[in-house]
Enzyme design. Structure first.
Site, short mmCIF file in Angstrom:
data_model
loop_
_atom_site.label_atom_id
_atom_site.label_comp_id
_atom_site.label_asym_id
_atom_site.label_seq_id
_atom_site.Cartn_x
_atom_site.Cartn_y
_atom_site.Cartn_z
N HIS A 282 2.32 16.88 7.84
CA HIS A 282 1.84 17.15 6.49
C HIS A 282 1.45 18.62 6.42
O HIS A 282 0.75 19.12 7.30
CB HIS A 282 0.63 16.25 6.17
CG HIS A 282 0.10 16.44 4.78
ND1 HIS A 282 0.47 15.63 3.73
CD2 HIS A 282 -0.75 17.36 4.27
CE1 HIS A 282 -0.14 16.05 2.63
NE2 HIS A 282 -0.89 17.10 2.93
N LYS B 20 2.32 11.44 13.72
CA LYS B 20 2.10 12.14 12.45
C LYS B 20 0.88 13.04 12.58
O LYS B 20 -0.18 12.59 13.02
CB LYS B 20 1.90 11.15 11.30
CG LYS B 20 1.78 11.85 9.93
CD LYS B 20 2.06 10.90 8.77
CE LYS B 20 2.27 11.67 7.48
NZ LYS B 20 1.06 11.94 6.72
N PRO C 25 3.32 6.07 5.84
CA PRO C 25 2.33 4.99 5.91
C PRO C 25 1.13 5.33 5.04
O PRO C 25 0.59 6.43 5.12
CB PRO C 25 1.95 4.95 7.40
CG PRO C 25 2.25 6.33 7.90
CD PRO C 25 3.41 6.83 7.10
N MET C 26 0.71 4.39 4.20
CA MET C 26 -0.46 4.58 3.34
C MET C 26 -1.29 3.31 3.36
O MET C 26 -0.81 2.24 2.97
CB MET C 26 -0.04 4.92 1.90
CG MET C 26 0.64 6.27 1.75
SD MET C 26 1.14 6.59 0.04
CE MET C 26 2.59 5.52 -0.09
N GLY D 164 4.19 16.24 2.22
CA GLY D 164 3.16 16.93 1.45
C GLY D 164 3.65 17.46 0.12
O GLY D 164 4.49 18.36 0.07
N ASP D 165 3.15 16.87 -0.97
CA ASP D 165 3.44 17.33 -2.34
C ASP D 165 4.92 17.31 -2.70
O ASP D 165 5.39 18.14 -3.49
CB ASP D 165 2.87 18.73 -2.58
CG ASP D 165 1.36 18.72 -2.74
OD1 ASP D 165 0.76 17.66 -2.52
OD2 ASP D 165 0.79 19.77 -3.10
N ARG E 93 2.49 9.44 -1.81
CA ARG E 93 1.94 9.05 -3.12
C ARG E 93 2.97 9.07 -4.23
O ARG E 93 2.85 8.30 -5.20
CB ARG E 93 0.77 10.00 -3.46
CG ARG E 93 -0.46 9.78 -2.59
CD ARG E 93 -1.50 10.85 -2.79
NE ARG E 93 -1.05 12.16 -2.30
CZ ARG E 93 -1.69 13.29 -2.53
NH1 ARG E 93 -2.78 13.31 -3.27
NH2 ARG E 93 -1.23 14.42 -2.03
N CYS F 207 -4.32 11.46 9.19
CA CYS F 207 -5.17 10.98 8.10
C CYS F 207 -6.45 11.80 8.00
O CYS F 207 -7.18 11.96 8.99
CB CYS F 207 -5.51 9.50 8.30
SG CYS F 207 -6.56 8.83 7.00
N GLN G 136 2.21 1.89 12.52
CA GLN G 136 1.30 3.00 12.82
C GLN G 136 -0.04 2.48 13.32
O GLN G 136 -0.63 1.57 12.74
CB GLN G 136 1.06 3.87 11.58
CG GLN G 136 0.25 5.12 11.93
CD GLN G 136 -0.02 6.02 10.74
OE1 GLN G 136 -0.91 5.75 9.94
NE2 GLN G 136 0.74 7.10 10.62
#
Length: 322
Positions: free
Chosen positions: A171, A141, A18-19, A203-204, A227, A102, A72
């Site tokens: 994350h 999360k 979710p972003m 993460g990454d 991302r 977040c 979320q």
């Protein structure tokens, strides 16, 4: 590679994170079509008094969602979180996801998101309140902890499983790290070792090779992509293919990318209407242009367009010239 969240079987191990401002309904549908096994909505505030805003109204459209519909919620008040969960279920949510990951200031300043990791008693209250308020699965999360010297991710994870959380995304940074510095996967691997519910590593993770490395290293049930999906939603099928075959999938052709971008922009126009659709399309097209390594002045010109049909026409012209 399948795993279950309550009654829902997820048959592909790559998940869209979710972003806020990114994973709206058109983008979730697109990523699902490209191979995401689970897509999670943008974060919705737990303060239902704020749900009349245009932004919240668009985030609360669940009936046309791909299944299972995971929504979320974020907040720091147990009762408000329970009420938000209940109302989202009434609106069609099939899974409620709680945000304690977040790191954004505007979220953490309200004692929500990853700021909650500092207060384990409040975490317990929120988790119990939400889990006991709905009949659908609840997921969570988190980050690895609040800070490098307060990595309590394992303690939170064990608590969450005991309370009834049915899947956990982690994350690999602390709240203090935000998105800076080196991500670490040891904590995720440790949590996976101690828990029985599905664990998602985040993460990454930028491509198929890094996804396989993280999945193998942590033994996580799923890989969560954030991302890296912006401007490159086909990353989900690339990762799925690599996990299954250990071979890299050929990148999409320019013709395929063109059709995907045009369809995405069209979907944004239809979902948001002319005014908002044009403006939201600009940032997504900007991410696509970064993926395509665009060196022209097209982006600045595109960002000045205020008409839906002109946006589509200029995109067609752009791809013809590539």
């Amino acid at each position: 590679m399948a795993f279950a969240i309550g009654p829902y079987c997820v048959d592909k191990p790559v998940i869209l994170a979710p972003m806020a401002g990114v994973t709206d309904l058109p983008f979730r549908r697109l990523c699902h079509d490209q191979g995401a096994g689970l897509v999670v909505s943008e974060m919705v505030t737990s303060d239902v008094r704020l749900w009349n805003s245009t932004k919240s109204r668009h985030r609360l459209i669940h009936d046309a969602e791909v299944s299972p519909r995971s929504v979320q919620i974020a907040g720091g008040d147990p009762q408000m979180m329970a009420e938000a969960a209940q109302q989202n279920v009434e609106l069609g949510a099939q899974i409620i996801d709680i945000n304690m990951g977040c790191p954004a200031k505007k979220v953490c300043n309200k004692a929500a998101g990853s700021a909650l990791l500092k207060d384990e008693a409040l975490v317990r209250e929120i988790l119990e309140s939400v889990v006991n308020s709905v009949s659908v699965p609840v997921t969570l999360k988190i980050r690895t902890g609040w800070s490098l010297d307060q990595k309590n991710g394992l303690a939170i994870a064990k608590m969450a499983e005991d309370i009834g959380i049915q899947a956990l995304a982690i994350h690999g940074r602390t709240r203090e790290c935000k998105f800076q510095g080196q991500v670490e996967y040891d904590t995720i691997a440790e949590i996976k070792h101690h828990l029985n519910i599905p664990i998602f590593a985040n993460g990454d993770i930028k491509d198929a090779q890094s996804a396989k490395f993280v999945k193998d290293y942590t033994q996580a049930d799923g890989i969560m992509i954030g991302r890296a999906a912006q401007g490159r939603p086909w990353i989900f099928r690339e990762i799925n293919h690599y996990l299954e075959t250990n071979e890299l999938l050929a990148p999409p052709s320019l013709s395929e990318v063109r059709q995907l971008v045009i369809n995405h922009v069209n979907a944004l126009h239809q979902f948001y209407g002319d005014y908002l659709g044009v403006r939201i399309a600009r940032k997504h097209v900007g991410w696509y242009l970064q993926t395509l390594a665009d060196k022209t002045q097209f982006r600045s010109m595109f960002n000045r367009i205020d008409n839906t049909q002109e946006q589509l026409d200029k995109l067609e012209e752009f791809f013809v010239c590539q």
